[in-house]
Design an enzyme around this catalytic site. Structure first.
Site, PDB file in Angstrom:
ATOM      1  N   ASP A 210      15.173   3.155   4.926  1.00 36.12           N
ATOM      2  CA  ASP A 210      14.229   2.479   4.020  1.00 36.12           C
ATOM      3  C   ASP A 210      14.966   1.874   2.821  1.00 36.12           C
ATOM      4  OD1 ASP A 210      12.378   3.441   5.774  1.00 36.12           O
ATOM      5  OD2 ASP A 210      11.054   4.309   4.274  1.00 36.12           O
TER       6      ASP A 210
ATOM      7  N   GLY B 107       3.707   3.666   5.263  1.00 36.53           N
ATOM      8  CA  GLY B 107       4.832   3.349   6.149  1.00 36.53           C
ATOM      9  C   GLY B 107       5.466   2.006   5.874  1.00 36.53           C
ATOM     10  N   LEU B 108       5.091   1.344   4.759  1.00 40.55           N
ATOM     11  CA  LEU B 108       5.623   0.011   4.491  1.00 40.55           C
ATOM     12  C   LEU B 108       6.657  -0.001   3.358  1.00 40.55           C
ATOM     13  CD1 LEU B 108       2.438  -2.232   4.955  1.00 40.55           C
ATOM     14  CD2 LEU B 108       4.175  -1.592   6.635  1.00 40.55           C
ATOM     15  N   GLY B 109       7.202   1.153   3.049  1.00 40.82           N
ATOM     16  CA  GLY B 109       8.358   1.195   2.149  1.00 40.82           C
ATOM     17  C   GLY B 109       8.026   1.143   0.678  1.00 40.82           C
TER      18      GLY B 109
ATOM     19  N   PRO C 135       0.823  -1.210   0.000  1.00 36.64           N
ATOM     20  CA  PRO C 135       0.000   0.000   0.000  1.00 36.64           C
ATOM     21  C   PRO C 135       0.861   1.266   0.000  1.00 36.64           C
ATOM     22  CG  PRO C 135      -0.252  -1.246   2.066  1.00 36.64           C
ATOM     23  CD  PRO C 135       0.615  -2.067   1.163  1.00 36.64           C
TER      24      PRO C 135
ATOM     25  N   ALA D  64      10.728   0.604  -2.430  1.00 40.91           N
ATOM     26  CA  ALA D  64      10.624  -0.664  -3.165  1.00 40.91           C
ATOM     27  C   ALA D  64      10.380  -0.410  -4.656  1.00 40.91           C
ATOM     28  CB  ALA D  64       9.507  -1.521  -2.576  1.00 40.91           C
TER      29      ALA D  64
HETATM   30  C1  MEV Z   1      10.209   6.162   7.433  1.00 46.55           C
HETATM   31  O1  MEV Z   1      10.078   4.830   7.033  1.00 46.55           O
HETATM   32  C2  MEV Z   1      11.140   6.278   8.586  1.00 46.55           C
HETATM   33  C3  MEV Z   1      11.383   7.682   9.096  1.00 46.55           C
HETATM   34  O2  MEV Z   1      12.241   7.556  10.221  1.00 46.55           O
HETATM   35  C4  MEV Z   1      12.016   8.568   8.046  1.00 46.55           C
HETATM   36  C5  MEV Z   1      13.437   8.153   7.706  1.00 46.55           C
HETATM   37  O3  MEV Z   1      14.112   7.496   8.497  1.00 46.55           O
HETATM   38  O4  MEV Z   1      13.888   8.515   6.605  1.00 46.55           O
HETATM   39  C6  MEV Z   1      10.099   8.338   9.564  1.00 46.55           C
END
Ligand code: MEV
Length: 310
Positions: free
Chosen positions: A149, A102-104, A98, A108
């Site tokens: 990431d 927050g799942l990259g 999705p 990817a």
């Molecule tokens: C995002 O997946 C992680 C954060 O810490 C941003 C980053 O580290 O670049 C929010």
């Protein structure tokens, strides 16, 4: 030619946001949700099609490309790195990660595209080189990314990550059984990262102290992961969530899912990634797995993902 390259999603177990400020963080690849990039020969200039991302196709010709477009930038930087000159063909990107959750997904997509371009040239791009290019594109997604990431997605291994330091891969003493619950709310990491920066500038001492507390949790968590101290690991997850709330990157929806998972017997739970929307992760055992899944759905999770990290 019809060949395919891919890259996985990721989940941050500990340390998001603070990692941007040099604090360690731990992330795992999510190998069962992936971006796949399929290459096809054509006689036209290289075109990248990513229908799942609701994006118009982009065509890359020479040095004329849109630096503000992640697909164009990734393709152009990879072509430059491989020194191949202009390419012909088509790359079609499909993703089951999705977007803005927050799942990259962003990292990817970039990694799969970079690998596909290398494949079209019958060459392989080294993980270190690919990760650096994906990092450049991550700046469009995150503003000031830490680099975690691109690292976890490209190497596809669990990492203990400190910005600008050598990558450390970690081993699991015991498998971790994790349920990921999606709020269904898309949220831009860039905005959350920028808001944490504003908070840090406004209240530097207090915010730095919160980052340090997160750092202690991450180091404690690493020891627990390596030794298989799963119950303690759960407590650390929940403690990390409370600190992320303090940084104002959680949300009512994320908090509700975290509470629901804990009430249903999760060993620990927290938001994961940029926050504000996106996903929570809950650490479960055989006894709590079903009740936690049910509770997350009851609390409004739009989609669940179950993983065993090892
Ligand atoms: C995002 O997946 C992680 C954060 O810490 C941003 C980053 O580290 O670049 C929010």
């Amino acid at each position: 030619m019809n060949s395919q390259a891919s890259a996985p999603g990721k989940a941050i177990l500990f340390g998001e946001h603070a990692v941007v400020y040099g604090i360690p963080a731990i992330a795992i690849p999510l190998s069962n949700i992936r971006v796949r990039a399929t290459c096809k020969d054509t006689s036209h200039p290289l075109t990248v099609i990513a229908e799942d991302l609701a994006r118009p196709a982009v065509t890359i010709v020479g040095e004329e490309f849109d630096r503000s477009d992640p697909l164009s930038l990734m393709a152009a930087l990879t072509i430059r790195q491989l020194n191949t000159g202009d390419l012909t063909g088509e790359i079609r990107i499909r993703s089951d990660i999705p977007v803005a959750s927050g799942l990259g997904s962003g990292a990817a997509v970039s990694a799969a595209l970079g690998r596909a371009i290398a494949l079209m040239q019958d060459c392989v791009i080294a993980d270190g080189e690919l990760s650096k290019i994906v990092f450049e594109v991550e700046k469009l997604h995150h503003g000031t990314p830490s680099g975690i990431d691109n690292t976890v997605v490209v190497y596809e291994k669990p990492v203990y990550f400190v910005k600008d330091e050598a990558i450390e891969f970690i081993r699991f003493g015991e498998p971790l059984h994790i349920i990921i619950g999606d709020t269904g709310i898309a949220s831009l990491t860039r905005d959350a990262v920028a808001d944490v920066r504003t908070l840090y500038e406004r209240e530097p001492a207090h915010t730095a102290a919160q980052f340090d507390e997160i750092g202690d949790i991450v180091n404690d968590a690493r020891a627990c992961i390596e030794s298989g101290a799963t119950a303690r690991l759960g407590e650390l997850m929940t403690a990390n969530h409370h600190l992320l709330r303090g940084l104002n990157v959680s949300s009512a929806d994320l908090d509700r899912l975290v509470e629901a998972a804990l009430d249903a017997g999760a060993l620990g739970a927290k938001m994961s990634g940029g926050g504000r929307g996106g996903n929570v992760i809950a650490l479960v055992n055989d006894r709590s797995v079903t009740s936690v899944k049910d509770a997350l759905v009851q609390a409004g999770a739009k989609r669940l993902l179950e993983i065993v990290a090892r």
